[in-house]
Every structure is written in structure tokens, then in C-alpha cells.
Enzyme design. Structure first.
Site, short mmCIF file in Angstrom:
data_model
loop_
_atom_site.label_atom_id
_atom_site.label_comp_id
_atom_site.label_asym_id
_atom_site.label_seq_id
_atom_site.Cartn_x
_atom_site.Cartn_y
_atom_site.Cartn_z
N HIS A 164 0.84 -1.21 0.03
CA HIS A 164 0.02 -0.09 -0.03
C HIS A 164 0.80 1.34 0.10
O HIS A 164 0.25 2.21 -0.35
CB HIS A 164 -0.96 0.14 1.19
CG HIS A 164 -0.42 0.13 2.50
ND1 HIS A 164 -0.23 -0.63 3.49
CD2 HIS A 164 -0.13 1.46 3.33
CE1 HIS A 164 0.33 -0.17 4.34
NE2 HIS A 164 0.18 1.24 4.45
N ASP A 213 1.38 -7.80 2.32
CA ASP A 213 1.27 -6.29 2.02
C ASP A 213 2.81 -5.89 1.74
O ASP A 213 3.36 -5.17 2.67
CB ASP A 213 0.69 -5.49 3.14
CG ASP A 213 0.45 -4.04 2.83
OD1 ASP A 213 0.91 -3.65 1.78
OD2 ASP A 213 -0.27 -3.55 3.34
N SER A 219 4.24 2.27 8.54
CA SER A 219 3.80 1.21 7.48
C SER A 219 4.94 1.07 6.59
O SER A 219 5.93 1.76 6.03
CB SER A 219 2.78 1.96 6.68
OG SER A 219 1.32 2.12 7.07
#
Length: 732
Positions: free
Chosen positions: A84, A222, A653
Site C-alpha cells: 500500500h 502487504d 507502514s
């Protein structure tokens, strides 16, 4: 490190063991808590993690773009981050013919790696406490005026930055911590040639979609892979075919041992923002005004976007990145409200503030007593302006795209006469039309119109009439309260919702043509929205925010004085931080117990053919059926994700999750839904961060994608191999 400066940031560090899982620690202060880190299980020294004299773990940690973290995993500049985080780049390279978003992308060699204009990779060279070079020079008279204080601080910072970067290619900033009670110099090195190397298909990298976002159990791979390129001297260079893979100062070894419940874990990255010290008045605004309003507006827009994406592949590609951006915060805010209510945060804050006032009164500190009373007054006054500001952001920047696009033509339209007179109009118009090409390539007027219709009633509900755009009065007069009819008229007539109409309007510049553009309904709407915000909302909101900042500085300083035995770490502000805890599951609610890991079997169980969120690539199903996991599986299963009790937030992240030896064991990509309140209140019993198990990442690269040449670049380690810190030549 000056003892006096340490006290500006923290009270007594020895007291922090009571809540060891909470905190985002500055790497320069790790030496002060080295004993606690090692008692928790760390087998390295603080110098192994952060050093300015030799390669250390901090030299493998990358600020990826402007808001994610990545880590170096090979001596050829290979970096790993979240899918992402690379989503925008993957989407930009995707088309109906080459749908890398849907099918994945794997570069067979360096020549096949894809450039990404504007993408950066930044390393921290060093951090230095410069509090003593700033605070003593701020007099009481200046300190009482936040605008003057900031102007003075900016002047004091300038020579510090110049001194730190003189004769180098480095950049530097001085960041305030704890609302300006402390200041740190951060010297960085930024690379601008960062290329896409590999990304799994959405059926792996985005598996679970928004349904599983912020949730546990999780089964998302991810991750995405990029490579940093540098000039021949290993220094940053503009993107060029002549550039070569960057040689880093440190590479993270990758553990093949996996994780067990209770293992030591730590995360190193660039967390964006926390609000640990927020007053009850701030929590009240977030919980009862801002979050409900933002959730409501995004719920409305997502309803339109999701339907559009389901209707065609073309719209799916156009709106994939936008939908992901909107939905991520939307779901986070829903969980945040729930968590704050469950933890009774507002009442806890009020009880703390009552005791704070009592302690301040006991030492007759009028300054600290007055700070809370002033915060209460400021929040009451600023509420309508903050509400109008937040509603404008949702409307203009996460709502109908036409508003920002039309507004971007203001310099051309308002200044057309001067541009024509100076002979600069054609060049300016050509530049704007070049930008328009990119805009319309990912724009759908019908979807945009539906978003406008969905959001406008909510916007009007929350924004006081005196702060709302004047043009909205047309709805009640000319359109008799029919917002849909007003929006339909805009999109039917505006040149800013149709590429062909816009080209025609700008083809032959003249005074008459530009008078017509000034009357364009889309331009009038955009101008009114932005002018009302810039003239009536932002000045008041910004001025009050500065006053709140000043009072928070006093309030937080009072905490260290009134509660000297407690630990104080500075709120996250996108600077390099380390958090630590352990690999562990959780029991977030009554009768709900979560294990600390998930496996590929769970992906198969969730598989729903035809469902874009839960459709599993056939090859992944085949590998699971044959149990062809290579060296990455464990006893006939393939680990996918795990949770740990690390304190994280946005910006973490893509951050590496490391074991006690500094080896990569996972890739952080989310928090559990029960943890989303942790920006304001961290609960070590509930809060868990979610990580992609590094063995699953390797399995996807090697066995699924057949890109073993990438794994071959990495350093895989397995006990009883001794811990090792990889030292590489320094070419800076």
C-alpha cells in the site's frame, strides 16, 4: 547528550519499565535505556542500533516517499516496503494492457525496473539535540506570543542547519518535540532515483481489501520491492540510465527462524503523529465532532466509489488509489471512536486534569493552573472553525475532484490579461493543459458528480452558514433547495468536467473567452469553496491552533514538573523512532482470544471466487494444495502474518520488525481495529501491530513469482549462525 536537554524530553527514564510496550523512542536516547532493552531480550547494544561513527541498523531504515518506511535488504540497494506504500507507483505503471495492480510485476533484471518520478528514499545521517541552542534565547515576552516565538525559532534554526550541511550534499531540519519544549537537528541524505522492482498481485498484496483493513486475523502479503539508484560516487543523483544500484552502509539480515509467542521484537521507522498528551477538550472534539463528521462524509463518498469500481475495470483502475486513500482513514476513525469509548479515555483525561490542577495548586503554580483553563476556553471558541476546516478538507481534497482541478486554473484565468500582455499565456496554458491530460486520464465525471451530490448535504449540515461558501445560497434561491439539481447544472455546463470542452475553451485566448471562464459554474463553485475557506476559516483556525500549541507546551511541561516519577516520550512527528515489545496474541474483548499468527490455510478459507477482495490467485492455491512452500514453510504450513505489542502509527507502514539480533522477521503494515485509538491512548493489553511474516514475503517472491534472483541478493540467516551486523563500504 546533555543531561539538561534529556530532561527537556523525558522525566526519569528508569521508571518506564512499568509500561515497556508503550513509547516511540528517539534513537539518540537508546543508550539511556539500553539496560531495559536488554532486560527485555535485546542481544545488541544501543550503538548497534544507532551510530554515527559506523554502519548501524539506522542506516538500513528509509523514509519512503513522504509518509512510509522502507528498509534495505540487499547490498545492491534493494528496499522493502508495503504494497500500500508503493500502491500509487504500481497504479501509475498499470494499464488495461499491463495491469500490474491486478497481476503483479516482477523485474527480471535491472534494466526492467521501472522509474518513479517524484519518489524519494531518505536516510537519517545523524540526530542531535540542539535544545540548548534555542530555548535559552527565547525571552519571556516572545514566548508569550506564538507567532513571534516561531519567527525567532526559525531565525535561530537557520545557522544550525547551515552549519550542519555546509560542504555536504546532505539536507537538514530542526524539529520541535513536545510542543516546542525541545528541539532536534536531523541531518538526512535523499535519493531521487527509486525504481519499482517487484509487487505481488492485488490478490496477495491487498488480499482482504477494505473488509479486512485494520482487522485481525489478517492474511495480506502487504509488500512491494524497490531499488535505490545513485551516481557513480554512490551519492544521490537525478534519475538517469547512468546511475547504478546504491551501496548502503548497512543491510538487514533476514531471519529464517520465524517467530514464537513471547519473542522479543522491535520496530524502527518514521511514525507520523501521535497525540498522547491531548487534553480532554481535544479528545472531546475528536470523539464527538471530528471523527463522526469525517466518517459520515467518507461513508457517503465510498458508497459511490465502490459501486463505480465494481461496474468496470476501467473505473477500478481510475479509482483504486483514491478509494484506498479514503477508506484507510475512514475505517481507522471508526475504530478510534470505539476504542476511546471502551477505554473511557475522555473521563480518564478529565480525572487526570483534576488531579493535575490539585498538584499545581499545591505548589502554587499559577502558570500550570491557567494552562488548562485556557485550553478549555480556546477549544470552545475554535470548534466552529475546526469543524469548517475539517469539513472543507473532506469536501475539497477527498470529495469531488473537480473542485481542486478547477481551482488550479485560477492563476491562468485571473491573470490572463497580464500573461497575454507579457507573451506568456501560451506557455502557461500549455503547462496547465499538460496537467489536465493526467487529470482526465484518471477522472470520471459521472462518478465525480455522484460524489459531489452525496457529500454536499453533509457538508452543509456541519458547516455554519456564515462560514460556508457564498455560492451555496444559489441552492436555496435559484434551485429551491434542490442540491442535486444545482450539482447537475455544474457538471452539464462546466468545461472543468470535460476534457474536450476545456481544450476548446483555451484554444483561442481572448478577453471574452476568459470572462466566460470566470462565469464557468465549476470554476465559480471551486472559487467560492476555496475563498470561503481561505478568508473566513483558515485564518481563525490557524490562529487558535497556535494558541492551543502554546498552551499545550505549558501543559506538557507541567506534567514533568507535577509528575516527576513518570516517563515522557515525545509524540511522534515523522522522525526516526524505535518501539519494542514482543510477539504476542491478544484478548481484546470478552470471550475473544486471538493467536499471534495466521497461515496460508486461512487465505484458502477466505477465498471467494469473483470477489475482488477475497479472490486468491490460482497459483497460490496450487502451491498450498501441493504444500510446495520451499524452505519457508513450517511443518506443512506457510506462516503469513503475526501480531506484536509494538507501539505504531501511520508512517510505520513498511517498517521492519526485528528480532533480538537485529534480523528482519516481519514487515509492519497495520494495527488491529482494537488498537486504532493508540495515537491518543495506548493500551498494552489490547494494542497490537500487524506484520507480514518475512518468510511469507520470501515465499511469494521465490515460489509464487519465480523471482529467486531477488532472494539471492538478500542475506538469509538461521540459528545457530551467530548474530551479525553487515558492514559495507561507505561511499558518502
Amino acid at each position: 547528550m546533555r543531561p539538561r536537554s534529556i530532561l527537556h524530553l523525558f522525566a526519569i527514564l528508569l521508571a518506564f519499565a512499568a509500561r515497556a510496550h508503550e513509547g516511540m523512542w528517539l534513537p539518540t536516547l537508546l543508550k539511556s535505556i539500553e539496560g531495559d532493552l536488554q532486560s527485555a531480550g535485546l542481544k545488541l547494544s544501543a550503538e548497534d542500533i544507532y551510530s554515527i561513527n559506523r554502519g548501524s541498523i539506522k542506516d538500513a531504515i528509509v523514509l519512503f516517499g513522504g509518509g512510509c518506511t522502507a528498509e534495505v535488504i540487499s547490498s545492491q540497494g534493494l528496499i522493502l516496503t508495503n504494497h500500500h506504500c508503493g500502491f500509487g507507483q504500481i497504479t501509475a505503471h498499470s494499464s488495461l494492457e499491463h495491469d500490474y495492480l491486478k497481476n503483479g510485476f516482477w523485474a527480471a533484471n535491472h534494466a526492467a525496473e521501472l522509474r518513479n518520478p517524484g519518489l524519494t528514499a531518505t536516510f537519517v545521517v545523524r540526530m542531535e539535540d540542539v535544545t540548548d541552542r534555542i530555548l535559552p534565547l527565547i525571552g519571556a515576552d516572545v514566548n508569550a506570543n506564538e507567532e513571534l516565538r516561531r519567527e525567532l525559532v526559525a531565525r535561530l534554526i537557520k545557522p544550525i542547519v547551515e552549519e550542519a550541511t555546509k560542504g555536504t550534499h546532505y539536507k537538514a531540519v530542526v524539529r520541535p518535540f513536545n510542543y516546542g519544549n525541545s528541539y532536534y537537528l536531523i541531518v538526512t541524505e535523499t535519493f531521487t532515483d527509486v525504481r519499482l522492482v517487484g509487487a505481488p498481485p492485488s490478490g496477495i498484496g491487498k488480499f482482504g481489501g477494505e473488509v479486512d483493513n485494520w482487522m485481525w486475523p489478517r492474511h495480506t502479503g502487504d509488500f512491494s520491492i524497490f531499488r535505490i539508484y545513485a551516481g557513480a560516487d554512490n551519492k544521490p543523483a537525478e534519475p538517469s540510465d547512468a546511475n547504478v544500484p546504491f551501496v548502503p552502509r548497512h543491510v538487514l539480515p533476514i531471519s529464517m527462524d520465524g517467530v514464537q509467542e513471547g519473542d522479543y521484537a522491535m520496530i524502527f521507522g518514521f511514525p507520523g503523529q501521535t497525540q498522547r498528551y491531548l487534553s480532554s477538550y481535544g479528545v472531546d472534539y475528536v470523539l464527538n465532532t471530528a471523527d463522526p463528521m469525517r466518517v459520515g462524509m467518507r461513508t457517503a463518498s465510498l458508497g459511490v466509489i465502490d459501486a463505480a469500481m465494481r461496474s468496470s475495470d476501467a473505473l477500478r483502475l481510475k479509482y483504486a488509489d483514491k478509494q484506498s486513500s479514503i477508506a484507510n482513514a475512514w475505517k481507522k476513525w471508526i475504530g478510534e471512536m470505539r476504542g476511546l469509548k471502551e477505554l473511557n479515555t475522555l473521563d480518564r483525561k478529565r480525572a487526570y486534569e483534576a488531579e493535575y490542577q490539585q498538584r499545581a495548586s499545591a505548589i502554587d503554580s499559577t502558570v500550570y493552573i491557567a494552562a488548562l483553563a485556557e485550553l478549555a476556553r480556546l477549544y470552545a471558541e475554535v470548534k466552529p472553525y475546526f469543524t469548517a476546516r475539517d469539513a472543507f478538507v473532506e469536501m475539497a481534497y477527498y470529495g469531488p475532484e473537480m473542485l481542486v482541478f478547477a481551482s488550479s486554473f485560477s492563476p491562468l484565468i485571473e491573470g490572463q490579461q497580464a500573461l497575454i500582455a507579457e507573451g506568456k499565456f501560451d506557455a502557461a496554458a500549455a503547462e496547465r493543459m499538460t496537467g489536465a491530460e493526467g487529470f482526465f486520464a484518471n477522472y470520471d465525471a459521472e462518478t465525480d458528480k455522484r460524489i459531489f451530490k452525496a457529500l454536499l448535504p453533509l457538508y452543509r449540515q456541519h458547516v455554519p452558514a456564515e462560514l460556508a461558501p457564498a455560492i451555496l445560497k444559489e441552492i436555496d434561491t435559484k434551485y429551491k433547495g434542490n442540491t442535486d439539481a444545482w450539482v447537475d447544472a455544474i457538471y452539464a455546463r462546466s468545461v472543468f468536467t470535460d476534457h474536450a470542452r476545456l481544450k476548446k475553451a483555451l484554444a483561442k485566448p481572448s478577453a471574452k473567452a476568459f470572462k466566460k471562464l470566470l462565469r464557468d459554474p465549476g470554476y465559480r463553485a471551486a472559487s467560492s469553496f476555496f475563498s470561503s475557506f481561505l478568508e473566513k476559516v483558515r485564518p481563525q483556525a490557524a490562529a487558535q491552533a497556535l494558541r492551543i500549541e502554546a498552551m499545550m507546551r505549558t501543559y506538557v511541561k507541567g506534567m514533568t514538573v507535577l509528575y516527576p516519577d513518570k516517563t515522557y516520550w515525545p509524540d511522534a512527528n515523522s522522525t526516526l523512532r524505535l518501539s519494542y515489545g514482543k510477539v504476542e496474541g491478544s484478548t481484546p474483548r470478552d470471550a475473544v482470544t486471538y493467536m499471534h499468527y495466521t497461515t496460508l490455510d486461512g487465505i484458502v478459507e477466505k477465498h471467494v471466487p469473483g470477489d475482488p477482495d477475497f479472490e486468491v490467485p490460482q497459483r497460490l492455491l496450487d502451491l498450498n494444495r501441493t504444500k510446495d512452500f520451499g524452505p519457508y514453510g513450517v511443518h506443512g504450513t506457510m506462516p503469513v502474518c503475526f501480531t506484536s505489542s509494538l507501539h505504531t502509527t501511520g508512517g510505520n507502514s513498511g517498517s521492519p520488525v526485528l528480532n533480538s539480533r537485529g534480523e528482519l522477521i516481519g514487515l509492519n503494515f497495520d494495527r488491529t481495529w482494537e488498537s486504532t485509538m493508540s495515537d491518543i491512548q495506548f493500551d498494552p493489553d489490547k494494542c497490537r501491530n500487524i506484520c507480514a511474516d518475512i518468510r511469507y514475503v520470501l515465499f511469494v517472491i521465490d515460489k509464487y513469482a519465480g523471482a529467486k534472483h531477488l532472494v539471492d541478493e538478500m542475506t538469509l540467516v538461521k540459528q545457530p549462525d551467530p548474530p551479525r551486523m553487515i558492514q559495507l563500504p561507505i561511499h558518502r
